[in-house]
Design a protein around this motif. Structure first.
Motif, mmCIF file in Angstrom:
data_model
loop_
_atom_site.group_PDB
_atom_site.id
_atom_site.type_symbol
_atom_site.label_atom_id
_atom_site.label_comp_id
_atom_site.label_asym_id
_atom_site.label_seq_id
_atom_site.Cartn_x
_atom_site.Cartn_y
_atom_site.Cartn_z
ATOM 1 N N TRP A 30 0.827 -1.207 0.000
ATOM 2 C CA TRP A 30 0.000 0.000 0.000
ATOM 3 C C TRP A 30 0.861 1.256 0.000
ATOM 4 N N LEU A 31 2.056 1.147 0.557
ATOM 5 C CA LEU A 31 2.942 2.304 0.637
ATOM 6 C C LEU A 31 3.733 2.489 -0.657
ATOM 7 N N THR A 32 4.155 1.396 -1.264
ATOM 8 C CA THR A 32 4.894 1.512 -2.525
ATOM 9 C C THR A 32 4.004 2.037 -3.645
ATOM 10 N N HIS A 33 2.691 1.823 -3.534
ATOM 11 C CA HIS A 33 1.764 2.254 -4.580
ATOM 12 C C HIS A 33 1.159 3.628 -4.312
ATOM 13 N N ALA A 34 1.607 4.305 -3.263
ATOM 14 C CA ALA A 34 1.054 5.620 -2.902
ATOM 15 C C ALA A 34 1.992 6.719 -3.389
ATOM 16 N N TYR A 35 1.635 7.357 -4.501
ATOM 17 C CA TYR A 35 2.503 8.384 -5.053
ATOM 18 C C TYR A 35 2.355 9.708 -4.312
ATOM 19 N N VAL A 36 3.469 10.376 -4.111
ATOM 20 C CA VAL A 36 3.492 11.623 -3.363
ATOM 21 C C VAL A 36 2.706 12.716 -4.070
ATOM 22 N N VAL A 37 2.666 12.696 -5.380
ATOM 23 C CA VAL A 37 1.935 13.714 -6.128
ATOM 24 C C VAL A 37 0.440 13.669 -5.810
ATOM 25 N N GLU A 38 -0.046 12.538 -5.304
ATOM 26 C CA GLU A 38 -1.454 12.395 -4.942
ATOM 27 C C GLU A 38 -1.660 12.469 -3.429
ATOM 28 N N PHE A 39 -0.686 13.031 -2.726
ATOM 29 C CA PHE A 39 -0.725 13.071 -1.262
ATOM 30 C C PHE A 39 -1.982 13.755 -0.748
ATOM 31 N N PHE A 40 -2.299 14.945 -1.288
ATOM 32 C CA PHE A 40 -3.482 15.675 -0.851
ATOM 33 C C PHE A 40 -4.753 15.117 -1.485
ATOM 34 N N LYS A 41 -4.671 14.746 -2.729
ATOM 35 C CA LYS A 41 -5.846 14.256 -3.440
ATOM 36 C C LYS A 41 -6.421 13.007 -2.781
ATOM 37 N N LYS A 42 -5.542 12.090 -2.368
ATOM 38 C CA LYS A 42 -5.994 10.823 -1.782
ATOM 39 C C LYS A 42 -5.786 10.756 -0.267
ATOM 40 N N ASN A 43 -5.334 11.874 0.315
ATOM 41 C CA ASN A 43 -5.141 11.957 1.767
ATOM 42 C C ASN A 43 -4.277 10.803 2.278
ATOM 43 N N HIS A 44 -3.087 10.680 1.695
ATOM 44 C CA HIS A 44 -2.189 9.581 2.055
ATOM 45 C C HIS A 44 -1.800 9.602 3.537
ATOM 46 N N TRP A 45 -1.775 10.779 4.137
ATOM 47 C CA TRP A 45 -1.363 10.863 5.541
ATOM 48 C C TRP A 45 -2.269 10.004 6.427
ATOM 49 N N SER A 46 -3.539 9.966 6.088
ATOM 50 C CA SER A 46 -4.499 9.201 6.891
ATOM 51 C C SER A 46 -4.280 7.698 6.785
ATOM 52 N N ASN A 47 -3.510 7.255 5.769
ATOM 53 C CA ASN A 47 -3.240 5.821 5.608
ATOM 54 C C ASN A 47 -2.147 5.326 6.552
ATOM 55 N N LEU A 48 -1.359 6.250 7.099
ATOM 56 C CA LEU A 48 -0.346 5.850 8.076
ATOM 57 C C LEU A 48 -1.036 5.459 9.380
ATOM 58 N N PRO A 49 -0.482 4.503 10.112
ATOM 59 C CA PRO A 49 -1.047 4.180 11.431
ATOM 60 C C PRO A 49 -1.147 5.428 12.296
ATOM 61 N N VAL A 50 -2.177 5.524 13.098
ATOM 62 C CA VAL A 50 -2.430 6.733 13.894
ATOM 63 C C VAL A 50 -1.240 7.078 14.783
ATOM 64 N N LYS A 51 -0.635 6.081 15.400
ATOM 65 C CA LYS A 51 0.508 6.362 16.277
ATOM 66 C C LYS A 51 1.711 6.871 15.492
ATOM 67 N N TRP A 52 1.844 6.441 14.233
ATOM 68 C CA TRP A 52 2.898 6.980 13.382
ATOM 69 C C TRP A 52 2.630 8.455 13.124
ATOM 70 N N GLN A 53 1.403 8.780 12.803
ATOM 71 C CA GLN A 53 1.037 10.165 12.520
ATOM 72 C C GLN A 53 1.350 11.066 13.704
ATOM 73 N N GLN A 54 1.049 10.599 14.893
ATOM 74 C CA GLN A 54 1.217 11.427 16.087
ATOM 75 C C GLN A 54 2.669 11.812 16.337
ATOM 76 N N CYS A 55 3.584 10.881 16.110
ATOM 77 C CA CYS A 55 4.990 11.186 16.404
ATOM 78 C C CYS A 55 5.737 11.791 15.215
ATOM 79 N N LEU A 56 5.159 11.721 14.016
ATOM 80 C CA LEU A 56 5.812 12.292 12.831
ATOM 81 C C LEU A 56 5.215 13.639 12.426
#
Length: 603
Positions: free
Chosen positions: A31-57
């Motif tokens: 799921w991470l290798t197929h998530a292109y950065v150019v679509e970060f906002f369009k597909k809200n890739h940040w929300s795909n990271l585990p919640v605890k990852w999001q909190q510390c990053l």
């Protein structure tokens, strides 16, 4: 020579287990290798990271991202990382092959060339990056030739012959260079003559006669030939032998018999091209360059090189050319050694076919790969039959992680004879029988593209807090505006080229507000500027651009792992043929990201 990986020192089972671990890890984070950065906002890739990852990053600055995410050892973090994130980073680092060159004391075994005054001459038309590459690779090739006792090198995909020229004039090796683009051969011949003239001038200056110049004045033999994946050993040998014979017979040769399938060639001797011939070649089209099919008879299987053995070399053998070289090397008795530096793994035919197959499986009922549904041809910008859909491409901006390889492959890489029936009969990955037998081995375009990113270059940009990094945020926001107005533009290969050219014309984009950047980009794309929407995106999403950088770095940790899998698969392939190999990083990855050379010698 001691390398970072050497099959003479690693048991076969251990290498297979390493490949299995690489494959399991890559599939786990598909799921991470197929998530292109150019679509970060369009597909809200940040929300795909585990919640605890999001909190510390969350909210890290670029230098903090470099130190905490990309550095080998995490020395400082704002908070305690969850075990899952620590395990992800540690595993990615442990599975990656060390990328920095051997220590100087270990490199001494390669020796140095006695080039003298040739140094300036051969570097005259070579950029610093290429200079670094050919200097180091030529030294390794010469050392390997000494180990195997051969003085013959076949340089495949030679371009303008910079490596071939150094091997010939600098090391005195006999070199045949093979290149698919005829006009590159024209330039190579021109540069060869300049070096010859330089040497002769120096020799006359010190009083030596021209007829005693020796082997260091023998130029490479250049052959125009397209090496397709289906080429046989007999055809490959006949190409090399024909070049030798044509040089001896004043470029006139005739081989009666049937055609050699897919081998198209024209031979140019570097010391015999006239101004008229060079002019003619420079104006010739691709079809003209391949108009002459060479023929060979049933005795072609008995062809042998004049000096009986040769080293097969290739500097950044793109796409299917790298795997083809390995197959020819493994099957050809005359090929005693191999020195291959691969690149552009995502351009391999098998990568495209795997991605197209996955897209077909994901189509809704009634959709088509050509019209309607996912690939509606609203704008006449190309056919999907030759290219994968939008989801298979990363942005061509630096935001994709500064991948040095060109991510937009040519039609030839898809429509090659090896793939005329839609089936890749000789895939570039996996090559080894062992990896082919593993579950989930059909790695497609996206992870292979990720494996070609410039990890170390991007790492340095983060540490230096490069102001151009914000362009990644701009590009991801622009994606939303483009998809809103013309979704078909980003689903087609030609559309991506158009976007790349348009954005390349915006100078110092990081110094202007996003709304001005968007207006300039949309104008160049003949799309309507929506100033209100641009300002809304700027205010709501642009403040999160550092999260985009963080997500990109988390994703990029997988790049070296993917590359390791491709390279280990090739080592296993050679091992299955009874050939040991070594994988050695010989370039500085900050200068040349694809810096591994696969070295092999036959027992």
């Amino acid at each position: 020579m001691s390398g970072y990986m050497d099959t003479t020192r690693i048991p076969n089972q251990q290498l297979q287990e390493y490949a299995r671990q690489l494959l399991v890890f890559i599939n786990e984070y598909e799921w991470l290798t197929h998530a292109y950065v150019v679509e970060f906002f369009k597909k809200n890739h940040w929300s795909n990271l585990p919640v605890k990852w999001q909190q510390c990053l969350l909210g890290l600055t670029p230098p903090e991202i470099a130190e905490s995410v990309m550095d080998d050892v995490t020395t400082k973090t704002r908070c305690v990382w969850p075990l899952s994130l620590l395990a992800y980073k540690a595993t990615a680092k442990a599975l990656s092959i060390p990328r920095y060159p051997l220590p100087e004391e270990e490199q001494e075994q390669f020796g140095d060339s006695d080039m003298g005054d040739l140094t300036y001459c051969y570097r005259l038309h070579v950029k610093p990056k290429k200079r670094h590459e050919i200097d180091n690779l030529a030294r390794v090739i010469n050392s390997t030739c000494s180990e195997t006792g051969t003085r013959r090198v076949v340089d495949v995909g030679s371009g303008q012959g910079h490596l071939s020229r150094l091997l010939s004039f600098g090391y005195g090796l006999s070199v045949t260079s093979i290149e698919a683009v005829g006009c590159h051969i024209t330039g190579a011949a021109k540069f060869d003559r300049k070096v010859q003239e330089f040497i002769e001038k120096k020799k006359r200056k010190i009083g030596e006669p021209s007829d005693t110049l020796g082997s260091h004045t023998v130029p490479p033999e250049h052959v125009v030939c397209t090496v397709h994946p289906q080429i046989t050993v007999e055809e490959f040998l006949s190409v090399i032998n024909t070049s030798c014979k044509q040089n001896e017979m004043d470029n006139t040769t005739s081989n009666p018999g049937g055609e050699c399938k897919d081998v198209k060639m024209n031979v140019a001797s570097s010391n015999k091209l006239t101004d008229e011939e060079r002019s003619s070649c420079s104006k010739s089209t691709a079809s003209d360059l391949q108009r002459d099919k060479m023929s060979c008879d049933s005795a072609s299987s008995k062809l042998k090189l004049e000096d009986s053995s040769f080293l097969l070399a290739g500097l950044h053998t793109c796409a299917d050319l790298g795997p083809t070289m390995l197959r020819v090397f493994a099957q050809c008795q005359s090929a005693c050694a191999l020195a291959s530096v691969p690149c552009c793994y995502m351009k391999m035919t098998c990568a495209v076919e795997n991605s197209k197959a996955k897209c077909k499986a994901q189509l809704e009922p009634g959709d088509s790969l050509q019209t309607g549904g996912l690939f509606a041809d609203d704008v006449n910008i190309g056919k999907f039959e030759s290219y994968p859909p939008r989801k298979l491409f990363a942005t061509n901006e630096p935001s994709a992680g500064d991948a040095k390889a060109d991510r937009e492959f040519d039609a030839e890489s898809v429509d090659s004879p090896s793939n005329s029936g839609g089936v890749c009969s000789k895939p570039g990955f996996p090559m080894s029988k062992w990896v082919k037998g593993q579950k989930g081995c059909d790695v497609d375009f996206e992870p292979l593209e990720l494996g070609c990113h410039s990890f170390d270059v991007y790492h340095n940009r983060l540490k230096e807090n490069d102001p151009n990094l914000i362009i990644q945020g701009y590009r991801a926001l622009l994606e939303i505006l483009i998809q809103k107005q013309c979704p078909s533009l980003i689903q087609k290969h030609a559309g991506l080229r158009l976007i790349k050219r348009a954005l390349g014309k915006i100078k110092k984009g990081h110094e202007i507000p996003f709304e001005d950047y968007a207006a300039a980009a949309l104008k160049k794309l003949n799309l309507e500027d929506d100033h209100e929407a641009s300002c809304e995106l700027r205010d709501s999403l642009l403040p999160q651009w550092c999260n985009l950088i963080t997500f990109n770095c988390v994703r990029q940790l997988l790049g070296p792992v993917v590359e390791a899998l491709v390279l280990v698969d090739r080592m296993l392939f050679l091992l299955e043929q009874g050939i040991d190999s070594r994988l050695v990083p010989i370039f500085d990855p900050r200068v040349s990201p694809r810096n591994f050379v696969l070295l092999a010698t036959k027992r």
